[in-house]
Every structure is written in C-alpha cells, then in structure tokens.
Design an enzyme around this catalytic site. Structure first.
Site, PDB file in Angstrom:
ATOM      1  N   HIS A   1      30.902  61.813  33.695  1.00 24.75           N
ATOM      2  CA  HIS A   1      31.719  60.283  33.962  1.00 24.75           C
ATOM      3  C   HIS A   1      31.278  59.293  33.035  1.00 24.75           C
ATOM      4  O   HIS A   1      30.482  59.034  34.420  1.00 24.75           O
ATOM      5  CB  HIS A   1      32.782  60.612  34.619  1.00 24.75           C
ATOM      6  CG  HIS A   1      34.212  59.731  35.046  1.00 24.75           C
ATOM      7  ND1 HIS A   1      33.640  58.720  35.678  1.00 24.75           N
ATOM      8  CD2 HIS A   1      35.294  59.767  34.275  1.00 24.75           C
ATOM      9  CE1 HIS A   1      35.252  58.264  34.961  1.00 24.75           C
ATOM     10  NE2 HIS A   1      35.981  59.396  34.462  1.00 24.75           N
TER      11      HIS A   1
ATOM     12  N   HIS B   1      41.383  54.605  33.303  1.00 20.65           N
ATOM     13  CA  HIS B   1      39.658  55.031  33.777  1.00 20.65           C
ATOM     14  C   HIS B   1      39.372  53.085  33.273  1.00 20.65           C
ATOM     15  O   HIS B   1      40.000  52.192  32.217  1.00 20.65           O
ATOM     16  CB  HIS B   1      39.502  55.393  32.252  1.00 20.65           C
ATOM     17  CG  HIS B   1      38.036  55.592  32.426  1.00 20.65           C
ATOM     18  ND1 HIS B   1      37.464  56.661  32.400  1.00 20.65           N
ATOM     19  CD2 HIS B   1      37.717  54.838  31.370  1.00 20.65           C
ATOM     20  CE1 HIS B   1      36.229  56.948  31.715  1.00 20.65           C
ATOM     21  NE2 HIS B   1      35.936  55.754  31.541  1.00 20.65           N
TER      22      HIS B   1
ATOM     23  N   HIS C   1      46.110  57.551  35.585  1.00 19.62           N
ATOM     24  CA  HIS C   1      44.913  56.899  36.620  1.00 19.62           C
ATOM     25  C   HIS C   1      44.582  55.602  36.210  1.00 19.62           C
ATOM     26  O   HIS C   1      45.135  55.371  34.624  1.00 19.62           O
ATOM     27  CB  HIS C   1      43.945  58.099  36.999  1.00 19.62           C
ATOM     28  CG  HIS C   1      43.752  58.342  35.609  1.00 19.62           C
ATOM     29  ND1 HIS C   1      43.557  59.052  35.162  1.00 19.62           N
ATOM     30  CD2 HIS C   1      41.606  57.831  35.598  1.00 19.62           C
ATOM     31  CE1 HIS C   1      42.637  59.800  34.153  1.00 19.62           C
ATOM     32  NE2 HIS C   1      41.596  58.793  34.160  1.00 19.62           N
TER      33      HIS C   1
ATOM     34  N   ASP D   1      37.672  55.385  37.973  1.00 23.15           N
ATOM     35  CA  ASP D   1      39.235  56.467  37.931  1.00 23.15           C
ATOM     36  C   ASP D   1      39.932  55.975  38.780  1.00 23.15           C
ATOM     37  O   ASP D   1      39.171  56.080  40.216  1.00 23.15           O
ATOM     38  CB  ASP D   1      39.068  57.868  37.055  1.00 23.15           C
ATOM     39  CG  ASP D   1      38.503  58.613  36.243  1.00 23.15           C
ATOM     40  OD1 ASP D   1      38.273  57.905  35.504  1.00 23.15           O
ATOM     41  OD2 ASP D   1      38.486  58.989  36.183  1.00 23.15           O
TER      42      ASP D   1
HETATM   43 ZN   LIG Z   1      38.090  58.899  33.821  1.00 22.03          ZN
END
Ligand SMILES: [Zn+2]
Length: 202
Positions: A81, A176, A174, A85
């Site tokens: 990642h 990011h 969400h 998040d």
């Molecule tokens: Zn993310």
C-alpha cells in the site's frame, strides 16, 4: 502505540495521480494523528485501516502478504500500500494538509484495477507544498466524489478540496491519503511518519 516524528523532507516535485488502488476495510490499525507539520485532511476522527507499506511499497506488485508499518510491525492489509486509508462516509469534506498549489484536480488516467478486475478512473487532487526551508513535497487525495478546486489554485491549510468518495480502484468509501517525493528520477511514496522501527528502513 503510534509514535510521531517530524517530517523529514528532501527534494520534491510534481507527479500526476497514478495507480491508487485500495480497500478500506481489512485491518483496523487505529487512530493516527497527523505528523506535526501537517494538518489532518479531514475534521473529526476516522481510523486508519491501511498504513503505508515500508517493505516493497509497490501496489499490485508486492506479494509478501503484509504491510510493514513505520514502527516496524508486520500488519495485514493492502499489500504494498502506497499511503494511508481512512474509511469515512461518502461526502466527507477533505481538507488541504498544508498550504500549497493544486497540481492535479480531476479524473486520473484509467488503469486496470486488480481488486475490481476492471479498468477504472478515480477522482482526486494533488497538492504541491513548500516548507519555509524550501523543501517541496506532494500530498494526494484519492477516491473522491467531488473536487472543488482547479489545477493552479493556491490553497491554505484546512481549505476544502472536495468530498470523499469511492471512485477509482476502491472497494468501499474511504480517503486514500498519500505523499510523494523525488529520489533520483523516481517518485517514491513518502511516509510522513518516517521510520521508528529497529534497524534500517527497508
Ligand atoms: Zn489506499
């Protein structure tokens, strides 16, 4: 515990919003405070689920099966990642984390999203920031539902950039939030929390 560290920034420039794919729900990590130099990119508290992966931070290419946190712990989550998040309801106002200039605002170039098995494009904003000491860095806000700024706009810390959403390579609503810097000719992800684990930052 979640340690804090001052931003350590070197050379930064611009980039366009690139591969951003993530899932909001997999592994609650907890509450994180913004690093001291940065303001939170939202009001209120939304708990981070996926942190920035320090070991092979390459989305869709890292197959080691875990995130390696800034405090040196292996966590489940979106492997490789690139960023943080924060699951949150669609329509949550997203705020500039620091004074800066909008270098991208709109739909990213379509790309193949493995988790969704289709080509997608997400709505997002990229800000370019300059600290008083001249250091420059980027903050990226992805999966938005609305963008309220335009490329070239100057924004102040806390200014609304638009609304959170679930666009692009995302499996649930969400934010990011990602940071980048220039290293040689590459644009590696930058973890504003730095590195607090034992030994060298992988
Ligand atoms: Zn993310």
């Amino acid at each position: 515990m979640l340690p804090r560290r001052l931003l350590h920034l070197s050379e930064w420039l611009f980039l366009t919003l690139g591969l951003v794919g993530c899932s909001p729900g997999s592994s609650p990590v907890g509450k994180v405070d913004p690093p001291p130099v940065l303001a939170s990119p939202f009001q209120g508290e939304f708990r981070v689920t996926n942190v920035s992966d320090h070991e092979y931070p390459f989305q869709f290419q890292d197959n080691n099966g875990y995130l390696f946190s800034w405090w040196g712990e292996k966590l489940p989550g979106v492997d490789g990642h690139q960023g943080y998040d924060f699951p949150m309801p669609e329509g949550t106002p997203l705020l500039a984390a620091y004074d800066g200039e909008v270098t991208f605002a709109g739909w990213e170039n379509p790309f193949y999203c493995p988790p969704l098995d289709k080509t997608v494009s997400g709505l997002g904003v990229v800000l370019r920031h300059r600290l008083p000491n001249g250091e420059v860095f980027l903050s990226i806000y992805a999966h938005m539902s609305e963008v309220h700024v335009k490329t070239g706009n100057l924004v102040r810390t806390g200014q609304v950039l638009g609304l959170s959403g679930n666009t692009g390579c995302s499996t649930g609503p969400h934010l990011h939030f990602e940071m980048r810097r220039l290293r040689g000719t590459a644009w590696p992800v930058f973890d504003p929390y730095g590195w607090e684990g034992e030994g060298e930052d992988p």
